[in-house]
Enzyme design. Structure first.
Site, PDB file in Angstrom:
ATOM      1  N   LYS A 165       2.760   2.227   2.264  1.00 10.16           N
ATOM      2  CA  LYS A 165       2.630   2.857   3.581  1.00 10.16           C
ATOM      3  C   LYS A 165       3.734   2.314   4.471  1.00 10.16           C
ATOM      4  O   LYS A 165       4.039   1.140   4.437  1.00 10.16           O
ATOM      5  CB  LYS A 165       1.290   2.477   4.228  1.00 10.16           C
ATOM      6  N   LYS A 187       0.842  -1.208   0.000  1.00 10.42           N
ATOM      7  CA  LYS A 187       0.000   0.000   0.000  1.00 10.42           C
ATOM      8  C   LYS A 187       0.872   1.251   0.000  1.00 10.42           C
ATOM      9  O   LYS A 187       0.394   2.358   0.211  1.00 10.42           O
ATOM     10  CB  LYS A 187      -0.903   0.022   1.245  1.00 10.42           C
TER      11      LYS A 187
HETATM   12  N1  C2G Z   1     -10.645   6.447   8.736  1.00 10.83           N
HETATM   13  C1  C2G Z   1     -11.697   7.313   9.030  1.00 10.83           C
HETATM   14  N2  C2G Z   1     -11.436   8.601   9.316  1.00 10.83           N
HETATM   15  C2  C2G Z   1     -10.161   9.065   9.318  1.00 10.83           C
HETATM   16  C3  C2G Z   1      -9.088   8.191   9.038  1.00 10.83           C
HETATM   17  C4  C2G Z   1      -9.358   6.867   8.745  1.00 10.83           C
HETATM   18  O1  C2G Z   1     -12.874   6.903   9.033  1.00 10.83           O
HETATM   19  N3  C2G Z   1      -9.935  10.385   9.604  1.00 10.83           N
HETATM   20  C5  C2G Z   1     -10.964   5.044   8.418  1.00 10.83           C
HETATM   21  C6  C2G Z   1     -10.598   4.664   6.991  1.00 10.83           C
HETATM   22  O2  C2G Z   1     -11.629   5.066   6.087  1.00 10.83           O
HETATM   23  C7  C2G Z   1     -10.498   3.137   7.103  1.00 10.83           C
HETATM   24  C8  C2G Z   1      -9.985   2.949   8.550  1.00 10.83           C
HETATM   25  O3  C2G Z   1     -10.211   4.192   9.241  1.00 10.83           O
HETATM   26  O4  C2G Z   1     -11.802   2.555   6.985  1.00 10.83           O
HETATM   27  C9  C2G Z   1      -8.517   2.613   8.612  1.00 10.83           C
HETATM   28  O5  C2G Z   1      -7.801   3.631   7.925  1.00 10.83           O
HETATM   29  P1  C2G Z   1      -6.256   3.329   7.524  1.00 10.83           P
HETATM   30  O6  C2G Z   1      -5.551   2.772   8.687  1.00 10.83           O
HETATM   31  O7  C2G Z   1      -5.743   4.533   6.815  1.00 10.83           O
HETATM   32  O8  C2G Z   1      -6.457   2.123   6.505  1.00 10.83           O
HETATM   33  P2  C2G Z   1      -6.270   2.142   4.920  1.00 10.83           P
HETATM   34  O9  C2G Z   1      -4.895   2.492   4.565  1.00 10.83           O
HETATM   35  O10 C2G Z   1      -7.408   2.907   4.367  1.00 10.83           O
HETATM   36  O11 C2G Z   1      -6.394   0.568   4.598  1.00 10.83           O
HETATM   37  O12 C2G Z   1      -7.930  -3.352   2.501  1.00 10.83           O
HETATM   38  C10 C2G Z   1      -8.262  -2.075   2.983  1.00 10.83           C
HETATM   39  C11 C2G Z   1      -7.060  -1.345   3.470  1.00 10.83           C
HETATM   40  O13 C2G Z   1      -6.301  -2.114   4.380  1.00 10.83           O
HETATM   41  C12 C2G Z   1      -7.522  -0.054   4.127  1.00 10.83           C
END
Ligand code: C2G
Length: 132
Positions: free
Chosen positions: A46, A44
């Protein structure tokens, strides 16, 4: 028992993460969180500050979370839904539409993303603090 699943890295845990976990749990009875492994994070592009073990430890301490499993690939979601007998898949709406294909296997819901906070924002704000 209505089982819910959600996926993510959940690095530098913040209130936006708590909102989505709380929201997902409130839609069912049991919440599984598939947390991205360090290797999957590379896919990703990340780089998490906390490693997988510590991000898992933190998530397991949250009252809304009932079980934490590893997310190793993009493609494991259908197997996870079948294996864990999941009724509902939940993600923040920054992913809106991206996982609609899962509707053949369970309900899919996108919850509003929390505005004003993100792991990236935390990192940049701290950098600015440091640099004055
Ligand atoms: N999230 C949120 N509000 C934020 C930040 C994050 O609602 N201000 C939610 C994201 O939409 C996601 C969850 O928190 O549903 C986790 O976010 P991340 O850790 O950034 O995950 P991500 O990189 O989006 O990975 O297969 C799917 C991926 O693993 C998702």
């Amino acid at each position: 028992m209505k089982k819910v699943i959600t996926y993510g890295t959940f690095d530098l845990l913040h209130w936006g993460h708590i909102n989505i976990l709380k929201g997902a749990k409130e839609l069912g009875d049991y919440l599984i969180v598939a947390i991205s492994t360090d290797e999957f994070n590379l896919l990703k592009s990340k780089k998490a500050y906390h490693n997988y073990e510590n991000r898992k430890l933190i998530l397991e301490a949250i009252r809304y979370v009932d079980e934490v499993i590893p997310e190793n690939t993009w493609e494991q979601k259908i197997d996870d839904i079948k294996k864990h007998d999941v009724d509902l898949f939940v993600m923040g709406d920054d992913w809106k539409g991206k996982f609609d294909y899962l509707q053949d296997y369970c309900e899919v819901k996108y919850l509003p993303r929390t505005i004003g906070i993100s792991t990236t924002k935390i990192k940049t704000d701290l950098l600015e603090l440091e640099n004055g």
